[in-house]
Design a protein around this motif. Structure first.
Motif, PDB file in Angstrom:
ATOM      1  N   ALA A  43       0.851  -1.192   0.000  1.00 19.90           N
ATOM      2  CA  ALA A  43       0.000   0.000   0.000  1.00 19.90           C
ATOM      3  C   ALA A  43       0.889   1.245   0.000  1.00 19.90           C
ATOM      4  O   ALA A  43       0.922   1.995   0.983  1.00 19.90           O
ATOM      5  N   PRO A  44       1.633   1.481  -1.082  1.00 16.63           N
ATOM      6  CA  PRO A  44       2.573   2.608  -1.094  1.00 16.63           C
ATOM      7  C   PRO A  44       1.906   3.964  -0.927  1.00 16.63           C
ATOM      8  O   PRO A  44       2.488   4.878  -0.339  1.00 16.63           O
ATOM      9  N   ALA A  45       0.684   4.125  -1.432  1.00 15.29           N
ATOM     10  CA  ALA A  45       0.007   5.418  -1.320  1.00 15.29           C
ATOM     11  C   ALA A  45      -0.303   5.754   0.134  1.00 15.29           C
ATOM     12  O   ALA A  45      -0.266   6.928   0.530  1.00 15.29           O
ATOM     13  N   ILE A  46      -0.604   4.737   0.948  1.00 17.41           N
ATOM     14  CA  ILE A  46      -0.844   4.952   2.372  1.00 17.41           C
ATOM     15  C   ILE A  46       0.480   5.156   3.100  1.00 17.41           C
ATOM     16  O   ILE A  46       0.620   6.063   3.930  1.00 17.41           O
ATOM     17  N   ALA A  47       1.463   4.324   2.782  1.00 18.61           N
ATOM     18  CA  ALA A  47       2.768   4.421   3.441  1.00 18.61           C
ATOM     19  C   ALA A  47       3.412   5.784   3.235  1.00 18.61           C
ATOM     20  O   ALA A  47       4.112   6.286   4.115  1.00 18.61           O
ATOM     21  N   ALA A  48       3.159   6.398   2.090  1.00 19.85           N
ATOM     22  CA  ALA A  48       3.811   7.667   1.755  1.00 19.85           C
ATOM     23  C   ALA A  48       3.356   8.813   2.648  1.00 19.85           C
ATOM     24  O   ALA A  48       4.096   9.789   2.831  1.00 19.85           O
ATOM     25  N   ILE A  49       2.158   8.727   3.220  1.00 22.42           N
ATOM     26  CA  ILE A  49       1.618   9.857   3.968  1.00 22.42           C
ATOM     27  C   ILE A  49       1.275   9.521   5.416  1.00 22.42           C
ATOM     28  O   ILE A  49       0.838  10.395   6.169  1.00 22.42           O
ATOM     29  N   ALA A  50       1.483   8.274   5.830  1.00 19.63           N
ATOM     30  CA  ALA A  50       1.125   7.861   7.186  1.00 19.63           C
ATOM     31  C   ALA A  50       2.047   8.495   8.220  1.00 19.63           C
ATOM     32  O   ALA A  50       3.252   8.649   7.994  1.00 19.63           O
ATOM     33  N   ARG A  51       1.459   8.863   9.369  1.00 18.81           N
ATOM     34  CA  ARG A  51       2.212   9.414  10.490  1.00 18.81           C
ATOM     35  C   ARG A  51       2.046   8.499  11.705  1.00 18.81           C
ATOM     36  O   ARG A  51       1.041   7.762  11.824  1.00 18.81           O
ATOM     37  N   PRO A  52       3.003   8.518  12.633  1.00 18.17           N
ATOM     38  CA  PRO A  52       2.939   7.621  13.795  1.00 18.17           C
ATOM     39  C   PRO A  52       1.648   7.782  14.595  1.00 18.17           C
ATOM     40  O   PRO A  52       1.244   8.896  14.924  1.00 18.17           O
ATOM     41  N   GLY A  53       0.995   6.668  14.869  1.00 18.36           N
ATOM     42  CA  GLY A  53      -0.243   6.684  15.635  1.00 18.36           C
ATOM     43  C   GLY A  53      -1.497   6.638  14.790  1.00 18.36           C
ATOM     44  O   GLY A  53      -2.591   6.449  15.325  1.00 18.36           O
ATOM     45  N   GLN A  54      -1.374   6.821  13.485  1.00 16.84           N
ATOM     46  CA  GLN A  54      -2.550   6.728  12.623  1.00 16.84           C
ATOM     47  C   GLN A  54      -2.917   5.264  12.370  1.00 16.84           C
ATOM     48  O   GLN A  54      -2.149   4.344  12.667  1.00 16.84           O
ATOM     49  N   PHE A  55      -4.098   5.048  11.793  1.00 13.75           N
ATOM     50  CA  PHE A  55      -4.596   3.691  11.613  1.00 13.75           C
ATOM     51  C   PHE A  55      -5.221   3.530  10.232  1.00 13.75           C
ATOM     52  O   PHE A  55      -5.383   4.507   9.482  1.00 13.75           O
ATOM     53  N   VAL A  56      -5.545   2.281   9.911  1.00 17.00           N
ATOM     54  CA  VAL A  56      -6.257   1.958   8.669  1.00 17.00           C
ATOM     55  C   VAL A  56      -7.513   1.182   9.014  1.00 17.00           C
ATOM     56  O   VAL A  56      -7.611   0.551  10.070  1.00 17.00           O
ATOM     57  N   ARG A  95      -5.940  11.144  14.266  1.00 20.59           N
ATOM     58  CA  ARG A  95      -4.956  12.094  14.769  1.00 20.59           C
ATOM     59  C   ARG A  95      -3.725  11.329  15.225  1.00 20.59           C
ATOM     60  O   ARG A  95      -3.821  10.389  16.013  1.00 20.59           O
ATOM     61  N   PRO A  96      -2.534  11.716  14.779  1.00 18.55           N
ATOM     62  CA  PRO A  96      -1.315  10.992  15.134  1.00 18.55           C
ATOM     63  C   PRO A  96      -0.716  11.466  16.452  1.00 18.55           C
ATOM     64  O   PRO A  96      -1.177  12.431  17.068  1.00 18.55           O
ATOM     65  N   PHE A  97       0.352  10.760  16.871  1.00 20.53           N
ATOM     66  CA  PHE A  97       1.173  11.223  17.982  1.00 20.53           C
ATOM     67  C   PHE A  97       1.957  12.460  17.552  1.00 20.53           C
ATOM     68  O   PHE A  97       2.200  12.690  16.362  1.00 20.53           O
ATOM     69  N   GLU A  98       2.393  13.240  18.552  1.00 20.67           N
ATOM     70  CA  GLU A  98       3.293  14.362  18.320  1.00 20.67           C
ATOM     71  C   GLU A  98       4.660  13.978  18.875  1.00 20.67           C
ATOM     72  O   GLU A  98       4.877  14.042  20.081  1.00 20.67           O
ATOM     73  N   PRO A  99       5.604  13.554  18.023  1.00 22.24           N
ATOM     74  CA  PRO A  99       6.914  13.114  18.516  1.00 22.24           C
ATOM     75  C   PRO A  99       7.661  14.233  19.238  1.00 22.24           C
ATOM     76  O   PRO A  99       7.691  15.383  18.771  1.00 22.24           O
ATOM     77  N   ALA A 100       8.255  13.915  20.362  1.00 21.55           N
ATOM     78  CA  ALA A 100       9.004  14.885  21.145  1.00 21.55           C
ATOM     79  C   ALA A 100      10.375  15.129  20.527  1.00 21.55           C
ATOM     80  O   ALA A 100      10.989  14.215  19.940  1.00 21.55           O
ATOM     81  N   ASP A 101      10.849  16.335  20.666  1.00 24.43           N
ATOM     82  CA  ASP A 101      12.191  16.702  20.207  1.00 24.43           C
ATOM     83  C   ASP A 101      13.124  16.837  21.406  1.00 24.43           C
ATOM     84  O   ASP A 101      12.673  17.170  22.516  1.00 24.43           O
ATOM     85  N   PRO A 102      14.430  16.606  21.210  1.00 23.32           N
ATOM     86  CA  PRO A 102      15.378  16.825  22.303  1.00 23.32           C
ATOM     87  C   PRO A 102      15.308  18.270  22.773  1.00 23.32           C
ATOM     88  O   PRO A 102      14.961  19.161  21.981  1.00 23.32           O
ATOM     89  N   PRO A 103      15.573  18.534  24.046  1.00 23.41           N
ATOM     90  CA  PRO A 103      16.146  17.623  25.038  1.00 23.41           C
ATOM     91  C   PRO A 103      15.132  16.723  25.730  1.00 23.41           C
ATOM     92  O   PRO A 103      15.500  15.969  26.634  1.00 23.41           O
ATOM     93  N   ALA A 104      13.849  16.799  25.361  1.00 22.43           N
ATOM     94  CA  ALA A 104      12.851  15.932  25.976  1.00 22.43           C
ATOM     95  C   ALA A 104      13.139  14.469  25.651  1.00 22.43           C
ATOM     96  O   ALA A 104      13.706  14.146  24.604  1.00 22.43           O
ATOM     97  N   GLU A 105      12.758  13.593  26.567  1.00 26.49           N
ATOM     98  CA  GLU A 105      12.825  12.152  26.344  1.00 26.49           C
ATOM     99  C   GLU A 105      11.426  11.630  26.058  1.00 26.49           C
ATOM    100  O   GLU A 105      10.435  12.204  26.516  1.00 26.49           O
ATOM    101  N   ALA A 106      11.348  10.539  25.334  1.00 28.65           N
ATOM    102  CA  ALA A 106      10.071   9.909  25.016  1.00 28.65           C
ATOM    103  C   ALA A 106      10.012   8.540  25.687  1.00 28.65           C
ATOM    104  O   ALA A 106      10.903   7.704  25.470  1.00 28.65           O
ATOM    105  N   TRP A 107       8.977   8.336  26.500  1.00 19.77           N
ATOM    106  CA  TRP A 107       8.754   7.046  27.140  1.00 19.77           C
ATOM    107  C   TRP A 107       7.447   6.473  26.603  1.00 19.77           C
ATOM    108  O   TRP A 107       6.368   6.995  26.866  1.00 19.77           O
ATOM    109  N   MET A 108       7.544   5.419  25.825  1.00 16.30           N
ATOM    110  CA  MET A 108       6.380   4.728  25.299  1.00 16.30           C
ATOM    111  C   MET A 108       5.983   3.625  26.276  1.00 16.30           C
ATOM    112  O   MET A 108       6.845   2.934  26.820  1.00 16.30           O
ATOM    113  N   VAL A 109       4.676   3.454  26.483  1.00 17.47           N
ATOM    114  CA  VAL A 109       4.177   2.457  27.425  1.00 17.47           C
ATOM    115  C   VAL A 109       3.142   1.597  26.697  1.00 17.47           C
ATOM    116  O   VAL A 109       2.110   2.104  26.247  1.00 17.47           O
TER     117      VAL A 109
END
Length: 274
Positions: free
Chosen positions: A26-39, A102-116
């Motif tokens: 599914a290249p058309a989906i892969a090209a625009i997908a952001r972390p946390g989105q779904f199908v 709505r996707p996740f908003e990835p944190a930028d340094p110096p913040a740390e990201a803890w996924m649970v």
């Protein structure tokens, strides 16, 4: 805008008697997908099951030159639809609509990201981890399951360079008990001046518990809700959740439109069905 594609199954890798990773062209989906989105995925070519099922995008697949090739989903065999997906073979074709939500908003340094993550709640975190590491954000995965054999995908995160903190209810790997215990201890050990952002997905009681831990330590927390959905486009209202608006007033909102990712403080947890 989401696209609806007739995706060929590239592979279906069985991880256990119940879990599999399904790869779709599914290249058309892969090209625009952001972390946390779904199908929304049609699990058969016929009318049974009639409705599509929602799945977080697990990985984005790319060709050797970096161009998008497709996506994967992490599937757990529970009912008829997920059972059909567990049994599907390479070469089959499935209708796939996305990316949605709505996707996740990835944190930028110096913040740390803890996924649970709890159980199949691991699904949205490979793509999030890749986005975080591309930003050079220090990333940790707190991952809990009932037993060691249920910690599917942990090796994927190790290969990416994500720090792992594991727990199992039977003590067969990592800390014995729920993942909230090592998470709470880790947050307590971090000075307030150190920025930490939490990202959570799993069973509703687990997400509520993590949200309470995050609030007790005054840490920002995003949750990816796992609601039943009929359309994924806001038309059927089957995925409504109780959430607070900007003024703090609770109301019912469609998790496929305003979510599935929410600020944890918006959710009225005591009114959210498990």
């Amino acid at each position: 805008m989401p696209v609806d594609v007739d995706a060929a199954v590239i592979s279906n890798t069985r991880l256990s008697d119940d879990y599999s990773v399904l790869a779709l062209a599914a290249p058309a989906i892969a090209a625009i997908a952001r972390p946390g989105q779904f199908v929304m995925l049609k699990t058969s070519r016929g009318m049974d099951p009639l409705l599509r099922r929602p799945f977080s995008i697990y990985e984005t697949l790319r060709h050797d030159d970096g161009s998008p090739r497709g996506i994967t989903i992490l599937n757990k065999r529970i009912g008829k639809g997920t059972g059909l997906l567990f049994d599907v073979e390479a070469g089959a074709r499935l209708e796939c609509l996305g990316p949605l939500g709505r996707p996740f908003e990835p944190a930028d340094p110096p913040a740390e990201a803890w996924m649970v993550a709890g159980g199949v709640g691991l699904a949205p975190f490979v793509s999030l981890a890749e986005a975080l590491l591309a930003r050079q954000t220090a990333t940790t995965l707190f991952y809990g399951a009932r037993r060691a054999a249920d910690l599917h995908g942990a090796d994927t995160f190790e290969r990416l360079g994500v720090r792992l903190v594991l727990s199992t209810e039977d003590g067969s790997r990592g800390t014995r008990g729920l993942i909230t215990a090592p998470l709470d201890a880790a947050l307590a050990a971090v000075p307030a001046s150190r920025q930490v952002r939490l990202y959570v997905c799993g069973p509703t009681p687990m997400m509520r518990a993590v949200a309470e831990v995050a609030a007790s330590h005054r840490r920002p927390c995003e949750v990816s809700l796992e609601q039943v959905m009929g359309c994924g486009l806001g038309g059927c209202y089957s995925c409504v959740v109780p959430a607070r608006d900007a003024g703090g007033i609770p109301h019912h909102t469609r998790s496929c439109i305003e979510g599935p990712v929410f600020d944890a403080t918006r959710i009225v947890w005591e009114a959210l069905a498990h």
